[in-house]
Design an enzyme around this catalytic site. Sequence first.
Site, PDB file in Angstrom:
ATOM      1  N   HIS A 153      13.429  62.641  81.740  1.00 19.70           N
ATOM      2  CA  HIS A 153      13.659  62.243  80.106  1.00 19.70           C
ATOM      3  C   HIS A 153      12.367  62.003  79.209  1.00 19.70           C
ATOM      4  O   HIS A 153      11.095  62.036  80.131  1.00 19.70           O
ATOM      5  CB  HIS A 153      14.495  60.989  79.789  1.00 19.70           C
ATOM      6  CG  HIS A 153      13.759  59.637  80.213  1.00 19.70           C
ATOM      7  ND1 HIS A 153      14.389  58.343  79.694  1.00 19.70           N
ATOM      8  CD2 HIS A 153      12.800  59.167  80.965  1.00 19.70           C
ATOM      9  CE1 HIS A 153      13.777  57.306  80.417  1.00 19.70           C
ATOM     10  NE2 HIS A 153      12.608  57.970  80.988  1.00 19.70           N
ATOM     11  N   CYS A 172       5.173  57.567  78.130  1.00 20.15           N
ATOM     12  CA  CYS A 172       6.530  58.075  78.206  1.00 20.15           C
ATOM     13  C   CYS A 172       6.775  58.691  77.228  1.00 20.15           C
ATOM     14  O   CYS A 172       8.137  59.700  77.371  1.00 20.15           O
ATOM     15  CB  CYS A 172       7.424  56.732  78.194  1.00 20.15           C
ATOM     16  SG  CYS A 172       7.251  55.669  79.649  1.00 20.15           S
ATOM     17  N   HIS A 178       9.369  62.879  82.227  1.00 17.26           N
ATOM     18  CA  HIS A 178       8.918  62.394  83.705  1.00 17.26           C
ATOM     19  C   HIS A 178      10.186  61.887  84.092  1.00 17.26           C
ATOM     20  O   HIS A 178      11.369  61.642  83.238  1.00 17.26           O
ATOM     21  CB  HIS A 178       7.918  61.067  83.488  1.00 17.26           C
ATOM     22  CG  HIS A 178       8.740  59.944  82.660  1.00 17.26           C
ATOM     23  ND1 HIS A 178       8.786  60.041  81.170  1.00 17.26           N
ATOM     24  CD2 HIS A 178       9.230  58.967  83.115  1.00 17.26           C
ATOM     25  CE1 HIS A 178       9.189  59.032  81.090  1.00 17.26           C
ATOM     26  NE2 HIS A 178       9.876  58.129  82.129  1.00 17.26           N
ATOM     27  N   HIS A 180      13.236  59.611  86.702  1.00 17.71           N
ATOM     28  CA  HIS A 180      13.496  58.683  87.431  1.00 17.71           C
ATOM     29  C   HIS A 180      14.904  58.872  88.509  1.00 17.71           C
ATOM     30  O   HIS A 180      15.560  59.685  88.386  1.00 17.71           O
ATOM     31  CB  HIS A 180      14.072  57.343  86.698  1.00 17.71           C
ATOM     32  CG  HIS A 180      13.232  56.792  85.573  1.00 17.71           C
ATOM     33  ND1 HIS A 180      11.961  56.239  85.935  1.00 17.71           N
ATOM     34  CD2 HIS A 180      12.905  57.001  84.312  1.00 17.71           C
ATOM     35  CE1 HIS A 180      11.130  55.979  84.941  1.00 17.71           C
ATOM     36  NE2 HIS A 180      11.951  56.646  83.921  1.00 17.71           N
ATOM     37  N   ASP A 218      22.925  64.256  87.016  1.00 20.63           N
ATOM     38  CA  ASP A 218      21.943  64.489  88.331  1.00 20.63           C
ATOM     39  C   ASP A 218      21.136  65.736  88.177  1.00 20.63           C
ATOM     40  O   ASP A 218      21.774  66.825  87.892  1.00 20.63           O
ATOM     41  CB  ASP A 218      22.956  64.372  89.361  1.00 20.63           C
ATOM     42  CG  ASP A 218      21.924  64.165  90.829  1.00 20.63           C
ATOM     43  OD1 ASP A 218      20.897  63.609  90.646  1.00 20.63           O
ATOM     44  OD2 ASP A 218      22.390  64.823  91.722  1.00 20.63           O
ATOM     45  N   HIS A 219      19.925  65.798  88.391  1.00 21.12           N
ATOM     46  CA  HIS A 219      18.788  66.923  88.193  1.00 21.12           C
ATOM     47  C   HIS A 219      19.212  67.560  87.099  1.00 21.12           C
ATOM     48  O   HIS A 219      18.830  68.537  86.836  1.00 21.12           O
ATOM     49  CB  HIS A 219      19.188  67.787  89.553  1.00 21.12           C
ATOM     50  CG  HIS A 219      18.639  67.286  90.828  1.00 21.12           C
ATOM     51  ND1 HIS A 219      19.492  66.196  91.593  1.00 21.12           N
ATOM     52  CD2 HIS A 219      17.848  67.537  91.431  1.00 21.12           C
ATOM     53  CE1 HIS A 219      18.892  65.742  92.445  1.00 21.12           C
ATOM     54  NE2 HIS A 219      17.834  66.529  92.705  1.00 21.12           N
ATOM     55  N   GLU A 262      16.414  51.474  86.462  1.00 23.40           N
ATOM     56  CA  GLU A 262      15.540  52.701  85.961  1.00 23.40           C
ATOM     57  C   GLU A 262      14.649  52.734  86.930  1.00 23.40           C
ATOM     58  O   GLU A 262      14.156  53.740  87.410  1.00 23.40           O
ATOM     59  CB  GLU A 262      14.979  52.582  84.631  1.00 23.40           C
ATOM     60  CG  GLU A 262      14.292  53.723  84.118  1.00 23.40           C
ATOM     61  CD  GLU A 262      13.510  53.234  82.779  1.00 23.40           C
ATOM     62  OE1 GLU A 262      14.098  53.993  81.825  1.00 23.40           O
ATOM     63  OE2 GLU A 262      12.688  52.375  82.791  1.00 23.40           O
TER      64      GLU A 262
HETATM   65 ZN   LIG Z   1      11.396  56.947  81.779  1.00 25.77          ZN
END
Ligand SMILES: [Zn+2]
Length: 274
Positions: A153, A172, A178, A180, A218-219, A262
Amino acid sequence: MRDQVTLTRRVSFSSGHRYWIASLGEEQNRALFGKWASPFSHGHNYVLDVSVVGSVDRSTGMVINIKALDAVLQANVVADLDQKSINDQVPEFSDKAPSLENLLLYLAARIARSLPPQTKLLALRLEESPLLYGEWENGKLTLTRSYEFAASHRLNSPDLTPEQNVELYGKCNNPAGHGHNYVLEVTVQGSPDPKTGMMLPIDEMDHMVEKLVIDRYDHRHLNVDLDEYKNVPATSEVVAQHIFEALDGKLPAKLKRIRLQETARNVFEVSAPE
Ligand SMILES: [Zn+2]
Ligand SMILES: [Zn+2]
């Protein structure tokens, strides 16, 4: 000074159990328990957290002496269940499904009546595996299942200038994003079915969470791949809200709360109104 203090003590036990009611035939057992029906046992390393509440005794400074609490837990939990085959060796379960829900109800009743009068059982949390735990509080039961998804995100608000976004979100706000490894805990509330001992078929819940959340998230890059994050900051607060909305009313039991981890240091929670 507040008088009431809650104390939580952990105890563990290893037990075998099976979803197979001896008095019913094979066909009925398969109809009740589906893929979990088996005449053969399997085992879990259960972890039980017991929370008791009471006034602090002025002279001892304690709610309850840990030794006394341990004696209650030894007699009512460990001696009763550890290294036992629950269906075969615990009379309560000779003809009743040893589900997490039924075990919680059984343990709550036994522990509550064995505590000294000045101490009250507040809550139990029983973990069957790292992916599944149940909680009992004041007679109410919840079940919590854990899921994972990896997603990227970028924190960016369309209401702010590029400079303000950098100022607010720092690294961020990196345009490339980036990622998680998110851990999603989904908690449902309900009463166990008298026959199966379960408040819902876990595989149906898994199916819905996978379909409505995991398969979509996911992904993926949340800002790029999911329409709901195209024009809002994809913070975990907002993601948690969207996941709650996506699941609310869609699971085979009432959605009580979701928790979105997260990182190991950040957890976000959205709960249904009481
Ligand atoms: Zn983040
Ligand atoms: Zn099991």
